[in-house]
Design an enzyme around this catalytic site. Structure first.
Site, PDB file in Angstrom:
ATOM      1  N   SER A  61      -4.070   0.526  18.206  1.00  0.00           N
ATOM      2  CA  SER A  61      -3.923  -0.015  16.801  1.00  0.00           C
ATOM      3  C   SER A  61      -3.160   1.284  15.931  1.00  0.00           C
ATOM      4  CB  SER A  61      -5.375  -0.133  16.279  1.00  0.00           C
ATOM      5  OG  SER A  61      -5.230  -0.287  14.893  1.00  0.00           O
ATOM      6  N   LYS A  66       0.824  -1.076   0.009  1.00  0.00           N
ATOM      7  CA  LYS A  66       0.036  -0.115  -0.081  1.00  0.00           C
ATOM      8  C   LYS A  66       0.863   1.132  -0.036  1.00  0.00           C
ATOM      9  CE  LYS A  66      -2.374   1.445   3.627  1.00  0.00           C
ATOM     10  NZ  LYS A  66      -3.407   1.466   4.790  1.00  0.00           N
ATOM     11  N   GLY A 123      -6.519   6.490  16.891  1.00  0.00           N
ATOM     12  CA  GLY A 123      -5.794   7.990  16.094  1.00  0.00           C
ATOM     13  C   GLY A 123      -4.464   8.139  16.060  1.00  0.00           C
ATOM     14  N   ALA A 124      -3.804   7.540  16.920  1.00  0.00           N
ATOM     15  CA  ALA A 124      -2.224   7.811  16.800  1.00  0.00           C
ATOM     16  C   ALA A 124      -1.671   6.963  15.653  1.00  0.00           C
ATOM     17  CB  ALA A 124      -1.843   7.596  18.206  1.00  0.00           C
ATOM     18  N   ASP A 125      -0.777   7.783  14.824  1.00  0.00           N
ATOM     19  CA  ASP A 125      -0.602   6.940  13.559  1.00  0.00           C
ATOM     20  C   ASP A 125       1.019   7.532  13.391  1.00  0.00           C
ATOM     21  OD1 ASP A 125      -1.259   9.261  12.689  1.00  0.00           O
ATOM     22  OD2 ASP A 125      -2.194   8.192  10.877  1.00  0.00           O
TER      23      ASP A 125
END
Length: 330
Positions: free
Chosen positions: A296, A71, A223-225
């Site tokens: 996640s 991706k 939310g945390a990425d």
């Protein structure tokens, strides 16, 4: 041989959420069992455009099927306002692992939304109370929709509290789901008291306080990425049964990245990975379990598992646009 081009409508038509949840669960198991390869996510940082590119390759062998792909995805925070484009856009190249032929090029943006919801559903299935009927959502952007769609497949959700700084986003969310659920606007405090809570915001200072969270609430911290992002009060993480998707990614860019880098949180505070729970190596919720948190960050194996579902159903349904990408005359 032809490559199948699948746009947003094709992806949505061929990715029924129960199938995606099952495939993502199988991907977590394959990863934990050592039956997957997932090189570290690579970044191209573009501060001059207030954005970045991310490359996410993966291969997984889920037993009855295997899949490979990559991706290519971005996060450009000015896109909506400046360019009238989504903040996040993705493209997936889905390949046959036996010979590397590109079977499909598909909309990765929709795949991302679906697999993110599915990952939260897998975690919720193993970590939330069985009779969870209330769900809080903090952040009513595009990712919030698949949170509810997926989690309601694994728990009998009937009441939803949605909180967002934008009244327009809250109104749009309610309009989408009011025929299926009792959806109410509310505060973060009200959302945090629900049986299941999904946080889907880009904040860098915690917005969910420990005292607001129910005694047995399961939280999907979605939310945390990226480094510096942080939605939950540190005490929530310390008091919870804390489950991650991948150690390297979560400690670098997940919900735990800030307290972990500061030494507030250590490996001893992490209960385990979701894959360990899926394969039975670690316990999920027990009678003694209180608050649970799933951190996640989003894994490439989830994208490729979802792409597998989309491609197989698209073939069955004769969807998409076949085209010649590779000259097969050798």
């Amino acid at each position: 041989m032809e490559t199948l081009l699948l746009n947003r409508a094709d992806v949505l038509e061929n990715a029924q959420m129960p199938d995606v949840i099952r495939a993502v669960e199988e991907a977590f198991a394959a990863y934990e069992n050592g039956d997957a390869q997932m090189p570290a996510k690579s970044y191209i940082d573009l501060p001059q455009y207030n954005g970045d590119f991310r490359s996410m390759p993966a291969y997984l062998d889920a037993g009855e099927w295997d899949a490979a792909g990559v991706k290519w995805v971005n996060v450009h925070t000015d896109n909506v306002e400046v360019h009238n484009l989504p903040t996040v856009m993705g493209t997936i190249i889905y390949s046959d692992p036996t010979n590397a032929f590109p079977l499909s090029v598909m909309d990765g943006t929709t795949v991302t939304r679906l697999r993110t919801g599915a990952a939260a559903a897998v975690a919720t299935d193993y970590l939330a109370v069985d009779d969870a009927t209330t769900m809080g959502i903090v952040g009513a952007g595009v990712q919030s929709y698949t949170q509810l769609e997926a989690i309601s497949e694994v728990r009998p959700i009937d009441t939803v509290v949605v909180s967002d700084l934008s009244e327009e986003r809250v109104a749009a969310f309610i309009d989408r789901f009011e025929d299926e659920f009792d959806v109410q606007p509310g505060s973060i405090e009200e959302a945090a008291a629900c049986d299941v809570l999904s946080t889907v915001t880009p904040v860098e200072e915690p917005i969910v306080k420990r005292e607001w969270v129910g005694d047995h609430t399961h939280i999907n911290a979605m939310g945390a990425d990226a480094k510096g992002k942080h939605e939950l009060d540190d005490q929530i993480l310390l008091d919870s049964t804390l489950v991650i998707d991948d150690h390297d990614q979560t400690t670098h860019s997940g919900e735990i990245n800030v307290p972990y880098s500061q030494g507030v949180l250590t490996d001893a505070d992490i209960h385990g990975a979701i894959g360990e729970i899926v394969i039975g190596a670690k316990d999920g919720r027990t009678e003694e379990t209180g608050i649970t948190v799933f951190d996640s960050t989003g894994l490439a194996i989830q994208d490729i598992a979802t792409a597998h579902v989309v491609y197989e159903h698209a073939k069955e349904n004769d969807n998409g646009y076949p085209f010649e990408l590779v000259d097969t005359e050798v």
